[in-house]
Design a protein around this motif. Structure first.
Motif, PDB file in Angstrom:
ATOM      1  N   LEU A   1      21.120 -10.883 -11.999  1.00 24.87           N
ATOM      2  CA  LEU A   1      19.355 -11.273 -11.061  1.00 24.87           C
ATOM      3  C   LEU A   1      20.999 -10.132 -10.159  1.00 24.87           C
ATOM      4  O   LEU A   1      21.455 -11.219  -9.589  1.00 24.87           O
ATOM      5  N   ASP A   2      20.249  -9.742  -8.855  1.00 25.47           N
ATOM      6  CA  ASP A   2      20.860  -9.151  -7.874  1.00 25.47           C
ATOM      7  C   ASP A   2      20.089  -8.478  -6.454  1.00 25.47           C
ATOM      8  O   ASP A   2      19.406  -7.605  -6.603  1.00 25.47           O
ATOM      9  N   SER A   3      19.802  -8.339  -5.493  1.00 24.22           N
ATOM     10  CA  SER A   3      19.166  -8.145  -4.523  1.00 24.22           C
ATOM     11  C   SER A   3      20.107  -7.775  -3.848  1.00 24.22           C
ATOM     12  O   SER A   3      20.812  -8.777  -2.413  1.00 24.22           O
ATOM     13  N   THR A   4      19.948  -7.168  -2.333  1.00 21.49           N
ATOM     14  CA  THR A   4      20.480  -6.627  -0.835  1.00 21.49           C
ATOM     15  C   THR A   4      19.260  -7.295   0.016  1.00 21.49           C
ATOM     16  O   THR A   4      17.952  -7.848  -0.578  1.00 21.49           O
ATOM     17  N   PRO A   5      19.856  -7.638   0.990  1.00 21.02           N
ATOM     18  CA  PRO A   5      19.499  -7.262   1.756  1.00 21.02           C
ATOM     19  C   PRO A   5      17.536  -6.808   2.499  1.00 21.02           C
ATOM     20  O   PRO A   5      16.718  -7.414   2.089  1.00 21.02           O
ATOM     21  N   LEU A   6      18.107  -5.138   2.828  1.00 22.65           N
ATOM     22  CA  LEU A   6      16.600  -4.223   1.999  1.00 22.65           C
ATOM     23  C   LEU A   6      16.316  -4.522   0.892  1.00 22.65           C
ATOM     24  O   LEU A   6      14.799  -4.334   1.372  1.00 22.65           O
ATOM     25  N   ASP A   7      16.826  -5.354  -0.313  1.00 21.69           N
ATOM     26  CA  ASP A   7      15.712  -5.432  -1.781  1.00 21.69           C
ATOM     27  C   ASP A   7      14.944  -6.303  -1.416  1.00 21.69           C
ATOM     28  O   ASP A   7      13.209  -6.563  -1.426  1.00 21.69           O
ATOM     29  N   ARG A   8      15.527  -7.356  -0.568  1.00 22.22           N
ATOM     30  CA  ARG A   8      14.426  -8.807  -0.038  1.00 22.22           C
ATOM     31  C   ARG A   8      13.200  -8.426   0.479  1.00 22.22           C
ATOM     32  O   ARG A   8      12.490  -9.036   0.879  1.00 22.22           O
ATOM     33  N   ARG A   9      13.711  -7.829   1.568  1.00 24.96           N
ATOM     34  CA  ARG A   9      12.380  -7.047   2.474  1.00 24.96           C
ATOM     35  C   ARG A   9      11.096  -6.365   2.059  1.00 24.96           C
ATOM     36  O   ARG A   9      10.271  -6.639   2.461  1.00 24.96           O
ATOM     37  N   PHE A  10      11.347  -5.715   1.021  1.00 23.83           N
ATOM     38  CA  PHE A  10      10.530  -4.848  -0.289  1.00 23.83           C
ATOM     39  C   PHE A  10       9.738  -6.393  -0.930  1.00 23.83           C
ATOM     40  O   PHE A  10       9.621  -6.495  -1.111  1.00 23.83           O
ATOM     41  N   GLY A  11      10.486  -7.527  -1.138  1.00 25.37           N
ATOM     42  CA  GLY A  11      10.302  -8.173  -2.022  1.00 25.37           C
ATOM     43  C   GLY A  11      10.703  -7.740  -3.418  1.00 25.37           C
ATOM     44  O   GLY A  11      10.558  -7.632  -4.651  1.00 25.37           O
ATOM     45  N   LEU A  12      11.797  -7.529  -4.155  1.00 23.11           N
ATOM     46  CA  LEU A  12      12.557  -6.156  -4.903  1.00 23.11           C
ATOM     47  C   LEU A  12      13.366  -6.825  -5.194  1.00 23.11           C
ATOM     48  O   LEU A  12      13.934  -7.971  -4.735  1.00 23.11           O
ATOM     49  N   ALA A  13      14.347  -6.735  -6.570  1.00 24.30           N
ATOM     50  CA  ALA A  13      15.398  -7.460  -7.805  1.00 24.30           C
ATOM     51  C   ALA A  13      15.650  -6.292  -8.453  1.00 24.30           C
ATOM     52  O   ALA A  13      15.146  -5.105  -8.470  1.00 24.30           O
ATOM     53  N   GLY A  14      17.340  -6.142  -8.816  1.00 27.39           N
ATOM     54  CA  GLY A  14      17.611  -5.847 -10.025  1.00 27.39           C
ATOM     55  C   GLY A  14      17.730  -6.222 -10.474  1.00 27.39           C
ATOM     56  O   GLY A  14      18.228  -7.858 -11.121  1.00 27.39           O
ATOM     57  N   LEU A  15      17.561  -6.065 -11.841  1.00 27.47           N
ATOM     58  CA  LEU A  15      18.513  -7.346 -13.220  1.00 27.47           C
ATOM     59  C   LEU A  15      19.122  -6.590 -14.411  1.00 27.47           C
ATOM     60  O   LEU A  15      18.749  -5.319 -14.811  1.00 27.47           O
ATOM     61  N   SER A  16      20.263  -7.166 -13.947  1.00 25.44           N
ATOM     62  CA  SER A  16      21.253  -6.050 -14.682  1.00 25.44           C
ATOM     63  C   SER A  16      21.404  -6.950 -16.576  1.00 25.44           C
ATOM     64  O   SER A  16      21.500  -7.748 -16.231  1.00 25.44           O
ATOM     65  N   VAL A  17      21.986  -6.126 -17.095  1.00 26.57           N
ATOM     66  CA  VAL A  17      22.364  -6.321 -18.660  1.00 26.57           C
ATOM     67  C   VAL A  17      23.198  -6.661 -19.197  1.00 26.57           C
ATOM     68  O   VAL A  17      23.639  -5.451 -19.332  1.00 26.57           O
ATOM     69  N   PHE A  18      24.170  -7.438 -19.593  1.00 28.05           N
ATOM     70  CA  PHE A  18      25.550  -6.889 -20.004  1.00 28.05           C
ATOM     71  C   PHE A  18      25.633  -7.099 -21.748  1.00 28.05           C
ATOM     72  O   PHE A  18      24.641  -8.327 -22.555  1.00 28.05           O
ATOM     73  N   PRO A  19      26.289  -6.192 -22.656  1.00 29.16           N
ATOM     74  CA  PRO A  19      26.589  -6.162 -23.912  1.00 29.16           C
ATOM     75  C   PRO A  19      27.318  -6.969 -24.518  1.00 29.16           C
ATOM     76  O   PRO A  19      27.961  -7.267 -23.840  1.00 29.16           O
ATOM     77  N   ALA A  20      26.812  -7.503 -25.515  1.00 23.17           N
ATOM     78  CA  ALA A  20      28.079  -8.739 -25.838  1.00 23.17           C
ATOM     79  C   ALA A  20      29.613  -7.925 -26.101  1.00 23.17           C
ATOM     80  O   ALA A  20      29.795  -6.439 -26.430  1.00 23.17           O
ATOM     81  N   GLY A  21      30.487  -8.515 -26.266  1.00 23.41           N
ATOM     82  CA  GLY A  21      31.624  -8.131 -26.265  1.00 23.41           C
ATOM     83  C   GLY A  21      32.364  -7.737 -24.937  1.00 23.41           C
ATOM     84  O   GLY A  21      33.459  -6.340 -25.320  1.00 23.41           O
ATOM     85  N   GLY A  22      31.607  -7.227 -23.561  1.00 23.45           N
ATOM     86  CA  GLY A  22      31.908  -7.076 -22.275  1.00 23.45           C
ATOM     87  C   GLY A  22      31.480  -5.836 -22.765  1.00 23.45           C
ATOM     88  O   GLY A  22      30.905  -5.323 -23.293  1.00 23.45           O
TER      89      GLY A  22
END
Length: 212
Positions: A156-177
């Motif tokens: 999960l990641d969020s910038t200060p502006l994202d948090r101001r709007f109550g938002l977040a991003g979800l990153s999905v990483f595949p197996a094996g890099g």
């Protein structure tokens, strides 16, 4: 006239009643791969896409506006600096250049603020039992699938502006890099629940594989 007997060879034994030709060996389990008719494939309309958070478009607009302010300030400072050092530089070489550059910057700034209203409604995601689907794009559209048995971890990641709007991003990483795929514009609570669900599916898949 008596017919001469013919040598027909030894008579064949009749097949025992109830005997049948030997059956062909059965294919091992898991090797059967039947064809699937095209009419049986699920259609795209069968997927109920979940839209991104309603405040995501506004968050992108605010970010675009802040960037435009920085660009305009930098361009204004550069313009003033050039005019102070060499007032006749543009007049002698290209008198139309300042007006063209300012028009280009203004067009870019306005378009960057309008664009989220067009792009965000065309994004969406679907959480299914075995994978996660994400669609995006306006002119060039794409649909990505993230099978849970191929996912190594999430973030999960969020910038200060994202948090101001109550938002977040979800990153999905595949197996094996490899490079992860990011889904922006999720609500903070939704992103956390989705991350927990994917982590649970990853652990259950790993436990099933170890138990075999």
């Amino acid at each position: 006239m008596v017919a001469e007997p013919t040598d027909a060879g030894p008579a064949e034994d009749p097949a025992p009643a109830g005997d049948s030709p030997p059956a062909e060996p059965e294919a091992p389990a898991g090797s059967f791969n039947p064809e699937v008719p095209l009419h049986a494939l699920p259609g795209a309309e069968a997927v109920d896409w979940v839209p991104l958070h309603p405040r995501f478009a506004r968050r992108l607009q605010v970010g675009a506006f802040l960037r435009s302010v920085v660009y305009v300030a930098a361009a204004g400072g550069l313009h003033i600096t050039v005019l102070v050092r060499n007032p006749g530089a543009f007049a002698a070489a290209a008198p139309w250049l300042p007006a063209f550059l300012w028009t280009l910057l203004a067009t870019f700034s306005v378009w960057s603020v309008i664009w989220p209203l067009i792009a965000v409604p065309r994004r969406g995601y679907v959480v299914r039992e075995k994978d996660l689907l994400y669609k995006s794009g306006v002119l060039w559209r794409s649909v990505k699938a993230f099978p849970f048995n191929r996912v190594q971890h999430t973030k999960l990641d969020s910038t200060p502006l994202d948090r101001r709007f109550g938002l977040a991003g979800l990153s999905v990483f595949p197996a094996g890099g490899g490079r992860g795929n990011r889904i922006r514009g999720l609500g903070q609570e939704t992103a956390e629940r989705l991350r927990a669900y994917i982590s649970e599916r990853i652990e259950s898949g790993a436990g099933t594989a170890e138990g075999r």
